[in-house]
Design a protein around this motif. Sequence first.
Motif, short mmCIF file in Angstrom:
data_model
loop_
_atom_site.label_atom_id
_atom_site.label_comp_id
_atom_site.label_asym_id
_atom_site.label_seq_id
_atom_site.Cartn_x
_atom_site.Cartn_y
_atom_site.Cartn_z
N LEU A 17 -0.22 -7.17 11.92
CA LEU A 17 -0.82 -8.37 11.38
C LEU A 17 -1.09 -8.14 9.90
O LEU A 17 -1.82 -7.22 9.55
N LEU A 18 -0.48 -8.94 9.04
CA LEU A 18 -0.67 -8.79 7.60
C LEU A 18 -2.06 -9.30 7.21
O LEU A 18 -2.41 -10.44 7.47
N PHE A 19 -2.79 -8.43 6.59
CA PHE A 19 -4.21 -8.68 6.34
C PHE A 19 -4.45 -9.74 5.27
O PHE A 19 -5.34 -10.58 5.42
N ARG A 20 -3.68 -9.73 4.20
CA ARG A 20 -3.88 -10.72 3.13
C ARG A 20 -3.70 -12.13 3.69
O ARG A 20 -4.47 -13.04 3.41
N ARG A 21 -2.67 -12.31 4.49
CA ARG A 21 -2.40 -13.64 5.06
C ARG A 21 -3.54 -14.08 5.97
O ARG A 21 -3.93 -15.24 5.97
N LEU A 22 -4.09 -13.15 6.74
CA LEU A 22 -5.23 -13.47 7.60
C LEU A 22 -6.41 -13.96 6.76
O LEU A 22 -7.02 -14.98 7.07
N CYS A 23 -6.71 -13.23 5.69
CA CYS A 23 -7.83 -13.61 4.81
C CYS A 23 -7.59 -14.98 4.18
O CYS A 23 -8.50 -15.81 4.12
N GLU A 24 -6.38 -15.22 3.73
CA GLU A 24 -6.06 -16.52 3.13
C GLU A 24 -6.24 -17.65 4.14
O GLU A 24 -6.79 -18.70 3.82
N ASN A 25 -5.77 -17.44 5.37
CA ASN A 25 -5.89 -18.47 6.40
C ASN A 25 -7.34 -18.74 6.80
O ASN A 25 -7.68 -19.87 7.13
N LEU A 26 -8.17 -17.71 6.75
CA LEU A 26 -9.58 -17.88 7.07
C LEU A 26 -10.38 -18.38 5.87
O LEU A 26 -11.52 -18.83 6.03
N GLY A 27 -9.81 -18.27 4.67
CA GLY A 27 -10.50 -18.70 3.46
C GLY A 27 -11.55 -17.72 3.00
O GLY A 27 -12.56 -18.11 2.41
N ILE A 28 -11.36 -16.43 3.28
CA ILE A 28 -12.33 -15.41 2.88
C ILE A 28 -11.73 -14.52 1.79
O ILE A 28 -10.51 -14.45 1.64
N ASP A 29 -12.59 -13.85 1.05
CA ASP A 29 -12.18 -13.05 -0.09
C ASP A 29 -11.43 -11.79 0.35
O ASP A 29 -11.99 -10.93 1.03
N PHE A 30 -10.18 -11.68 -0.05
CA PHE A 30 -9.34 -10.55 0.35
C PHE A 30 -9.88 -9.22 -0.16
O PHE A 30 -9.94 -8.25 0.58
N SER A 31 -10.28 -9.15 -1.42
CA SER A 31 -10.72 -7.88 -2.02
C SER A 31 -11.91 -7.29 -1.26
O SER A 31 -11.92 -6.10 -0.93
N TYR A 32 -12.90 -8.11 -1.00
CA TYR A 32 -14.07 -7.63 -0.27
C TYR A 32 -13.71 -7.23 1.14
O TYR A 32 -14.11 -6.17 1.65
N GLN A 33 -12.93 -8.06 1.81
CA GLN A 33 -12.56 -7.79 3.20
C GLN A 33 -11.67 -6.54 3.31
O GLN A 33 -11.76 -5.79 4.28
N ARG A 34 -10.86 -6.30 2.31
CA ARG A 34 -10.01 -5.10 2.30
C ARG A 34 -10.87 -3.85 2.30
O ARG A 34 -10.66 -2.92 3.07
N LYS A 35 -11.89 -3.84 1.43
CA LYS A 35 -12.80 -2.69 1.36
C LYS A 35 -13.52 -2.50 2.69
O LYS A 35 -13.66 -1.38 3.18
N LYS A 36 -13.95 -3.60 3.28
CA LYS A 36 -14.66 -3.53 4.55
C LYS A 36 -13.73 -3.01 5.65
O LYS A 36 -14.11 -2.17 6.46
N LEU A 37 -12.49 -3.49 5.67
CA LEU A 37 -11.54 -3.05 6.69
C LEU A 37 -11.26 -1.55 6.57
O LEU A 37 -11.19 -0.84 7.57
N LEU A 38 -11.12 -1.07 5.35
CA LEU A 38 -10.86 0.36 5.16
C LEU A 38 -12.05 1.20 5.61
O LEU A 38 -11.88 2.29 6.16
N ARG A 39 -13.27 0.71 5.40
CA ARG A 39 -14.47 1.41 5.90
C ARG A 39 -14.47 1.43 7.43
O ARG A 39 -14.77 2.44 8.05
N LEU A 40 -14.13 0.30 8.03
CA LEU A 40 -14.07 0.23 9.49
C LEU A 40 -13.01 1.16 10.05
O LEU A 40 -13.19 1.78 11.10
N ALA A 41 -11.89 1.27 9.34
CA ALA A 41 -10.80 2.14 9.78
C ALA A 41 -11.27 3.59 9.83
O ALA A 41 -10.86 4.35 10.72
N GLU A 42 -12.12 3.98 8.90
CA GLU A 42 -12.66 5.34 8.92
C GLU A 42 -13.51 5.56 10.17
O GLU A 42 -13.47 6.62 10.77
N GLU A 43 -14.27 4.54 10.57
CA GLU A 43 -15.12 4.63 11.75
C GLU A 43 -14.31 4.67 13.04
O GLU A 43 -14.59 5.44 13.94
N PHE A 44 -13.32 3.78 13.14
CA PHE A 44 -12.59 3.60 14.39
C PHE A 44 -11.31 4.42 14.48
O PHE A 44 -10.64 4.41 15.49
#
Length: 73
Positions: free
Chosen positions: A1-28
């Motif tokens: 699932l391409l992350f930028r496209r998901l953020c665009e479709n949801l209307g949320i900020d890609f840059s912030y969500q990218r950082k959050k996703l990378l933090r979550l990836a460290e946890e999971f």
Amino acid sequence: LLFRRLCENLGIDFSYQRKKLLRLAEEFGESVVVIITTTGKDGKNYEQLAMELDFLPTYLLTIDTNRVKPEIR
């Protein structure tokens, strides 16, 4: 699932969500997120952030629904 496209479709900020996703990836476990190389219409290669589809529900639970486009909520 391409992350930028998901953020665009949801209307949320890609840059912030990218950082959050990378933090979550460290946890999971880092295997839930990968960087893939795609070729654009201009013939150039671009790196794209992608996540495993199985991880999508976990990620979606972290999103504040007030930040999502009203028509998507």
